[in-house]
Design a protein around this motif. Structure first.
Motif, PDB file in Angstrom:
ATOM      1  N   ASP A  75      46.623  22.534  53.846  1.00  0.00           N
ATOM      2  CA  ASP A  75      48.016  22.322  54.265  1.00  0.00           C
ATOM      3  C   ASP A  75      48.438  20.870  54.094  1.00  0.00           C
ATOM      4  O   ASP A  75      49.587  20.592  53.765  1.00  0.00           O
ATOM      5  CB  ASP A  75      48.209  22.759  55.715  1.00  0.00           C
ATOM      6  N   ASP A  76      47.529  19.932  54.333  1.00  0.00           N
ATOM      7  CA  ASP A  76      47.854  18.508  54.247  1.00  0.00           C
ATOM      8  C   ASP A  76      46.679  17.775  53.606  1.00  0.00           C
ATOM      9  O   ASP A  76      45.606  17.660  54.211  1.00  0.00           O
ATOM     10  CB  ASP A  76      48.124  17.963  55.653  1.00  0.00           C
ATOM     11  N   VAL A  77      46.878  17.296  52.390  1.00  0.00           N
ATOM     12  CA  VAL A  77      45.807  16.644  51.625  1.00  0.00           C
ATOM     13  C   VAL A  77      45.290  15.399  52.342  1.00  0.00           C
ATOM     14  O   VAL A  77      44.083  15.183  52.442  1.00  0.00           O
ATOM     15  CB  VAL A  77      46.295  16.305  50.193  1.00  0.00           C
ATOM     16  N   ASP A  78      46.189  14.576  52.857  1.00  0.00           N
ATOM     17  CA  ASP A  78      45.777  13.333  53.521  1.00  0.00           C
ATOM     18  C   ASP A  78      44.915  13.616  54.746  1.00  0.00           C
ATOM     19  O   ASP A  78      43.878  12.974  54.955  1.00  0.00           O
ATOM     20  CB  ASP A  78      47.012  12.515  53.904  1.00  0.00           C
ATOM     21  N   PRO A 109      28.390  14.994  51.283  1.00  0.00           N
ATOM     22  CA  PRO A 109      27.209  14.173  51.573  1.00  0.00           C
ATOM     23  C   PRO A 109      26.100  14.264  50.523  1.00  0.00           C
ATOM     24  O   PRO A 109      25.251  13.381  50.441  1.00  0.00           O
ATOM     25  CB  PRO A 109      26.739  14.700  52.928  1.00  0.00           C
ATOM     26  N   ASP A 110      26.112  15.311  49.690  1.00  0.00           N
ATOM     27  CA  ASP A 110      25.112  15.437  48.629  1.00  0.00           C
ATOM     28  C   ASP A 110      25.586  14.905  47.288  1.00  0.00           C
ATOM     29  O   ASP A 110      24.872  14.999  46.291  1.00  0.00           O
ATOM     30  CB  ASP A 110      24.701  16.908  48.472  1.00  0.00           C
ATOM     31  N   GLY A 111      26.803  14.365  47.235  1.00  0.00           N
ATOM     32  CA  GLY A 111      27.323  13.801  45.998  1.00  0.00           C
ATOM     33  C   GLY A 111      28.112  14.748  45.131  1.00  0.00           C
ATOM     34  O   GLY A 111      28.510  14.385  44.023  1.00  0.00           O
ATOM     35  N   ASN A 112      28.352  15.981  45.582  1.00  0.00           N
ATOM     36  CA  ASN A 112      29.143  16.928  44.803  1.00  0.00           C
ATOM     37  C   ASN A 112      30.626  16.578  44.897  1.00  0.00           C
ATOM     38  O   ASN A 112      31.130  16.286  45.986  1.00  0.00           O
ATOM     39  CB  ASN A 112      28.939  18.357  45.339  1.00  0.00           C
ATOM     40  N   HIS A 113      31.318  16.634  43.777  1.00  0.00           N
ATOM     41  CA  HIS A 113      32.764  16.378  43.758  1.00  0.00           C
ATOM     42  C   HIS A 113      33.513  17.617  44.231  1.00  0.00           C
ATOM     43  O   HIS A 113      33.219  18.725  43.794  1.00  0.00           O
ATOM     44  CB  HIS A 113      33.233  16.003  42.356  1.00  0.00           C
ATOM     45  N   VAL A 114      34.469  17.401  45.129  1.00  0.00           N
ATOM     46  CA  VAL A 114      35.285  18.475  45.688  1.00  0.00           C
ATOM     47  C   VAL A 114      36.728  18.010  45.669  1.00  0.00           C
ATOM     48  O   VAL A 114      37.039  16.875  46.032  1.00  0.00           O
ATOM     49  CB  VAL A 114      34.859  18.788  47.147  1.00  0.00           C
ATOM     50  N   GLY A 115      37.620  18.907  45.230  1.00  0.00           N
ATOM     51  CA  GLY A 115      39.036  18.572  45.177  1.00  0.00           C
ATOM     52  C   GLY A 115      39.816  19.251  46.275  1.00  0.00           C
ATOM     53  O   GLY A 115      39.450  20.308  46.779  1.00  0.00           O
ATOM     54  N   LEU A 116      40.911  18.613  46.656  1.00  0.00           N
ATOM     55  CA  LEU A 116      41.855  19.155  47.620  1.00  0.00           C
ATOM     56  C   LEU A 116      43.205  19.243  46.920  1.00  0.00           C
ATOM     57  O   LEU A 116      43.583  18.335  46.182  1.00  0.00           O
ATOM     58  CB  LEU A 116      41.981  18.230  48.831  1.00  0.00           C
ATOM     59  N   VAL A 117      43.933  20.315  47.156  1.00  0.00           N
ATOM     60  CA  VAL A 117      45.265  20.468  46.584  1.00  0.00           C
ATOM     61  C   VAL A 117      46.184  20.991  47.686  1.00  0.00           C
ATOM     62  O   VAL A 117      45.822  21.901  48.439  1.00  0.00           O
ATOM     63  CB  VAL A 117      45.261  21.400  45.347  1.00  0.00           C
ATOM     64  N   GLY A 118      47.359  20.387  47.801  1.00  0.00           N
ATOM     65  CA  GLY A 118      48.324  20.829  48.807  1.00  0.00           C
ATOM     66  C   GLY A 118      48.881  22.198  48.492  1.00  0.00           C
ATOM     67  O   GLY A 118      49.087  22.531  47.323  1.00  0.00           O
ATOM     68  N   ARG A 119      49.111  22.960  49.518  1.00  0.00           N
ATOM     69  CA  ARG A 119      49.704  24.307  49.333  1.00  0.00           C
ATOM     70  C   ARG A 119      51.171  24.171  49.052  1.00  0.00           C
ATOM     71  O   ARG A 119      51.853  23.358  49.531  1.00  0.00           O
ATOM     72  CB  ARG A 119      49.527  25.142  50.582  1.00  0.00           C
TER      73      ARG A 119
END
Length: 119
Positions: A75-78, A109-119
């Motif tokens: 809902d909120d990327v920030d 914490p394991d170094g995997n890249h994860v993205g967030l996108v606003g709805r």
């Protein structure tokens, strides 16, 4: 099925690579994806009913990451990025407005890249 039906399912993926034309050909040949190059360095790919499911972009020296990133709707990327950082994640791409949404990327914490996108 919408992201509200599956709130934790990835909403988008991005492949950032030092050779975007090669990657576009590879995934197009592998999966039969439709590839629509927008600008010189990014392509929208895949798609159901003509809607893209992800993108392949040219990584440059100033790119925040290379590789594959799944973007999850929030809902909120920030707010979500701040929560990820409190839980041990590290900011890679700060909240950024794109023509279609607001995004951010962090490492878990394991170094995997994860993205967030606003709805």
């Amino acid at each position: 099925m919408s992201s509200t039906d599956r709130p934790h399912a990835p909403a988008w993926f991005d492949i950032s690579t030092p050779d975007a034309p090669r990657a576009r050909r590879f995934y197009q040949d592998l999966f039969g994806w439709q590839v629509d190059v927008i600008g010189g360095d990014y392509a929208l790919v895949g798609g159901v009913d003509g809607r893209p499911q992800g993108g392949i972009g040219q990584a440059g020296t100033d790119s925040p990451y290379t590789g594959f990133v799944a973007y999850f709707p929030v809902d909120d990327v920030d707010t979500a990025l701040a929560r990820a950082e409190r839980l041990g994640g590290s900011r890679v791409l700060p909240p950024t407005d794109t023509p279609v949404s607001r995004i951010a990327v962090f490492t878990d914490p394991d170094g995997n890249h994860v993205g967030l996108v606003g709805r």
